[in-house]
Write a protein that holds these residues in place. Structure first.
Motif, PDB file in Angstrom:
ATOM      1  N   SER A  74       0.852  -1.183   0.000  1.00 56.93           N
ATOM      2  CA  SER A  74       0.000   0.000   0.000  1.00 56.93           C
ATOM      3  C   SER A  74       0.890   1.236   0.000  1.00 56.93           C
ATOM      4  O   SER A  74       1.842   1.321   0.772  1.00 56.93           O
ATOM      5  CB  SER A  74      -0.917   0.009   1.226  1.00 56.93           C
ATOM      6  N   ASP A  75       0.570   2.173  -0.880  1.00 53.04           N
ATOM      7  CA  ASP A  75       1.329   3.413  -0.940  1.00 53.04           C
ATOM      8  C   ASP A  75       0.348   4.579  -0.976  1.00 53.04           C
ATOM      9  O   ASP A  75      -0.524   4.642  -1.852  1.00 53.04           O
ATOM     10  CB  ASP A  75       2.224   3.443  -2.179  1.00 53.04           C
ATOM     11  N   LEU A  76       0.470   5.491  -0.017  1.00 47.62           N
ATOM     12  CA  LEU A  76      -0.419   6.640   0.092  1.00 47.62           C
ATOM     13  C   LEU A  76       0.396   7.926   0.017  1.00 47.62           C
ATOM     14  O   LEU A  76       1.324   8.127   0.792  1.00 47.62           O
ATOM     15  CB  LEU A  76      -1.202   6.605   1.401  1.00 47.62           C
ATOM     16  N   SER A  77       0.043   8.782  -0.929  1.00 49.80           N
ATOM     17  CA  SER A  77       0.669  10.092  -1.063  1.00 49.80           C
ATOM     18  C   SER A  77      -0.385  11.169  -0.811  1.00 49.80           C
ATOM     19  O   SER A  77      -1.509  11.058  -1.318  1.00 49.80           O
ATOM     20  CB  SER A  77       1.262  10.282  -2.462  1.00 49.80           C
ATOM     21  N   ARG A  78      -0.025  12.191  -0.055  1.00 50.84           N
ATOM     22  CA  ARG A  78      -0.942  13.302   0.244  1.00 50.84           C
ATOM     23  C   ARG A  78      -0.209  14.620   0.075  1.00 50.84           C
ATOM     24  O   ARG A  78       1.009  14.685   0.261  1.00 50.84           O
ATOM     25  CB  ARG A  78      -1.477  13.193   1.682  1.00 50.84           C
ATOM     26  N   PHE A  79      -0.950  15.657  -0.265  1.00 47.16           N
ATOM     27  CA  PHE A  79      -0.349  16.976  -0.367  1.00 47.16           C
ATOM     28  C   PHE A  79      -1.340  18.032   0.096  1.00 47.16           C
ATOM     29  O   PHE A  79      -2.554  17.825   0.103  1.00 47.16           O
ATOM     30  CB  PHE A  79       0.100  17.269  -1.812  1.00 47.16           C
ATOM     31  N   GLN A  80      -0.808  19.177   0.459  1.00 46.92           N
ATOM     32  CA  GLN A  80      -1.614  20.334   0.837  1.00 46.92           C
ATOM     33  C   GLN A  80      -0.947  21.588   0.317  1.00 46.92           C
ATOM     34  O   GLN A  80       0.265  21.765   0.447  1.00 46.92           O
ATOM     35  CB  GLN A  80      -1.772  20.432   2.357  1.00 46.92           C
ATOM     36  N   VAL A  81      -1.764  22.448  -0.279  1.00 50.28           N
ATOM     37  CA  VAL A  81      -1.274  23.726  -0.793  1.00 50.28           C
ATOM     38  C   VAL A  81      -2.178  24.825  -0.246  1.00 50.28           C
ATOM     39  O   VAL A  81      -3.404  24.772  -0.416  1.00 50.28           O
ATOM     40  CB  VAL A  81      -1.284  23.768  -2.330  1.00 50.28           C
ATOM     41  N   ASN A  82      -1.581  25.803   0.420  1.00 52.04           N
ATOM     42  CA  ASN A  82      -2.329  26.973   0.873  1.00 52.04           C
ATOM     43  C   ASN A  82      -2.281  28.016  -0.246  1.00 52.04           C
ATOM     44  O   ASN A  82      -1.309  28.767  -0.369  1.00 52.04           O
ATOM     45  CB  ASN A  82      -1.733  27.528   2.163  1.00 52.04           C
ATOM     46  N   LEU A  83      -3.344  28.031  -1.069  1.00 44.57           N
ATOM     47  CA  LEU A  83      -3.378  28.949  -2.202  1.00 44.57           C
ATOM     48  C   LEU A  83      -3.409  30.399  -1.729  1.00 44.57           C
ATOM     49  O   LEU A  83      -2.737  31.264  -2.300  1.00 44.57           O
ATOM     50  CB  LEU A  83      -4.588  28.637  -3.078  1.00 44.57           C
ATOM     51  N   THR A  84      -4.209  30.671  -0.713  1.00 42.13           N
ATOM     52  CA  THR A  84      -4.239  31.960  -0.031  1.00 42.13           C
ATOM     53  C   THR A  84      -4.430  31.673   1.451  1.00 42.13           C
ATOM     54  O   THR A  84      -4.554  30.510   1.852  1.00 42.13           O
ATOM     55  CB  THR A  84      -5.392  32.853  -0.542  1.00 42.13           C
ATOM     56  N   SER A  92      -4.881  13.451  -2.539  1.00 41.89           N
ATOM     57  CA  SER A  92      -4.226  12.199  -2.156  1.00 41.89           C
ATOM     58  C   SER A  92      -4.299  11.201  -3.309  1.00 41.89           C
ATOM     59  O   SER A  92      -5.166  11.298  -4.190  1.00 41.89           O
ATOM     60  CB  SER A  92      -4.888  11.594  -0.910  1.00 41.89           C
ATOM     61  N   PHE A  93      -3.375  10.249  -3.277  1.00 42.42           N
ATOM     62  CA  PHE A  93      -3.382   9.144  -4.237  1.00 42.42           C
ATOM     63  C   PHE A  93      -3.005   7.869  -3.495  1.00 42.42           C
ATOM     64  O   PHE A  93      -1.977   7.822  -2.807  1.00 42.42           O
ATOM     65  CB  PHE A  93      -2.408   9.389  -5.380  1.00 42.42           C
ATOM     66  N   LEU A  94      -3.852   6.859  -3.610  1.00 42.03           N
ATOM     67  CA  LEU A  94      -3.643   5.581  -2.914  1.00 42.03           C
ATOM     68  C   LEU A  94      -3.506   4.461  -3.922  1.00 42.03           C
ATOM     69  O   LEU A  94      -4.315   4.348  -4.860  1.00 42.03           O
ATOM     70  CB  LEU A  94      -4.816   5.299  -1.979  1.00 42.03           C
ATOM     71  N   PHE A  95      -2.489   3.615  -3.726  1.00 40.88           N
ATOM     72  CA  PHE A  95      -2.302   2.420  -4.551  1.00 40.88           C
ATOM     73  C   PHE A  95      -2.227   1.206  -3.635  1.00 40.88           C
ATOM     74  O   PHE A  95      -1.420   1.178  -2.706  1.00 40.88           O
ATOM     75  CB  PHE A  95      -1.019   2.518  -5.375  1.00 40.88           C
ATOM     76  N   ASN A  96      -3.089   0.225  -3.883  1.00 40.90           N
ATOM     77  CA  ASN A  96      -3.075  -1.027  -3.130  1.00 40.90           C
ATOM     78  C   ASN A  96      -2.844  -2.196  -4.079  1.00 40.90           C
ATOM     79  O   ASN A  96      -3.405  -2.223  -5.186  1.00 40.90           O
ATOM     80  CB  ASN A  96      -4.403  -1.261  -2.400  1.00 40.90           C
ATOM     81  N   LEU A  97      -2.056  -3.154  -3.638  1.00 42.13           N
ATOM     82  CA  LEU A  97      -1.781  -4.355  -4.427  1.00 42.13           C
ATOM     83  C   LEU A  97      -1.853  -5.578  -3.527  1.00 42.13           C
ATOM     84  O   LEU A  97      -1.317  -5.571  -2.424  1.00 42.13           O
ATOM     85  CB  LEU A  97      -0.388  -4.273  -5.065  1.00 42.13           C
ATOM     86  N   ALA A  98      -2.541  -6.619  -4.003  1.00 44.87           N
ATOM     87  CA  ALA A  98      -2.575  -7.910  -3.306  1.00 44.87           C
ATOM     88  C   ALA A  98      -2.301  -8.994  -4.344  1.00 44.87           C
ATOM     89  O   ALA A  98      -3.005  -9.092  -5.354  1.00 44.87           O
ATOM     90  CB  ALA A  98      -3.932  -8.135  -2.649  1.00 44.87           C
ATOM     91  N   ASP A  99      -1.253  -9.792  -4.105  1.00 43.92           N
ATOM     92  CA  ASP A  99      -0.834 -10.810  -5.067  1.00 43.92           C
ATOM     93  C   ASP A  99      -0.527 -12.100  -4.313  1.00 43.92           C
ATOM     94  O   ASP A  99       0.373 -12.126  -3.471  1.00 43.92           O
ATOM     95  CB  ASP A  99       0.402 -10.319  -5.820  1.00 43.92           C
ATOM     96  N   THR A 100      -1.292 -13.142  -4.586  1.00 44.50           N
ATOM     97  CA  THR A 100      -1.110 -14.425  -3.902  1.00 44.50           C
ATOM     98  C   THR A 100      -0.935 -15.532  -4.921  1.00 44.50           C
ATOM     99  O   THR A 100      -1.761 -15.693  -5.829  1.00 44.50           O
ATOM    100  CB  THR A 100      -2.314 -14.760  -3.003  1.00 44.50           C
ATOM    101  N   ALA A 101       0.141 -16.297  -4.795  1.00 39.29           N
ATOM    102  CA  ALA A 101       0.393 -17.447  -5.667  1.00 39.29           C
ATOM    103  C   ALA A 101      -0.047 -18.729  -4.964  1.00 39.29           C
ATOM    104  O   ALA A 101       0.147 -18.877  -3.759  1.00 39.29           O
ATOM    105  CB  ALA A 101       1.873 -17.523  -6.029  1.00 39.29           C
TER     106      ALA A 101
END
Length: 199
Positions: A74-84, A92-101
């Protein structure tokens, strides 16, 4: 969400080792995170990554056909910008991966009867908040998610259920996708007093 200092963190970096059926990595749960400024005093980001890797040994099956392994991340990226001073943009952007053999491997379900399972999820969000005078707030948000799923059998042989276990290849495979999007504009009115007073 991050601040004006660069920050890094790493935990559980060293994997676990097992001697069951020969030395091998059987568990690993690394976590990494870092955050910092995109523009000091105005924009920041934070990223967090965690993973889990495991190997399970099934006793009673031949060597080389007695292990199943799984990996999730799982990888979570977040950002905040104070425009004024009164307008804040976050996302935010979230990526989840589940891989089972060899999912389903057991003493009664040998390798050829198992499936390989894989699922991914992508989710992104963005939100704009604007503060007006006297406590009024406009909040506009949007989110999008996409999921992909695949279950694959080991082959196309006839699947048999017997009193002594299962034989052949699993009888069905699955492939699917799902997408969804939604928005949510919200306006919070300022506090009003018609009669009397508040304290």
């Amino acid at each position: 969400m991050g601040d004006d200092r660069w920050r890094f963190g790493v935990t559980n970096f060293f994997p676990g080792i097992s001697s069951d059926g020969g030395f091998h990595v059987n568990k690993w749960t690394p976590r990494l995170e870092f955050s910092g400024p995109l523009a000091k005093g105005r924009a920041w980001f934070h990223n967090g990554f965690d993973a889990f890797y495991s190997v399970d040994t099934i006793h009673g099956l031949p060597s080389g056909q007695n292990r199943t392994n799984g990996f999730t991340a799982s990888d979570l990226s977040r950002f905040q910008v104070n425009l004024t001073h009164a307008n804040t943009l976050t996302g935010s952007f979230l990526f989840n991966l589940a891989d089972t053999a060899r999912s389903g491997l057991s003493i009664l379900n040998p390798v050829e009867t198992t499936t390989n399972h894989r699922q991914t999820l992508f989710m992104s969000t963005i939100r704009d908040q604007h503060y007006f005078g006297h406590g009024a707030l406009l909040d506009v948000g949007f989110a999008d998610d996409r999921t992909m799923l695949r279950d694959s059998p080991q082959g196309t042989q006839l699947y048999e259920i017997t009193p002594f276990g299962e034989l052949g290849n699993y009888f069905t495979g699955t492939t699917g996708t799902r997408t969804g999007s939604n928005g949510s504009p919200t306006y919070f009115c300022p506090h009003c007093t018609c009669w009397g007073r508040t304290s």
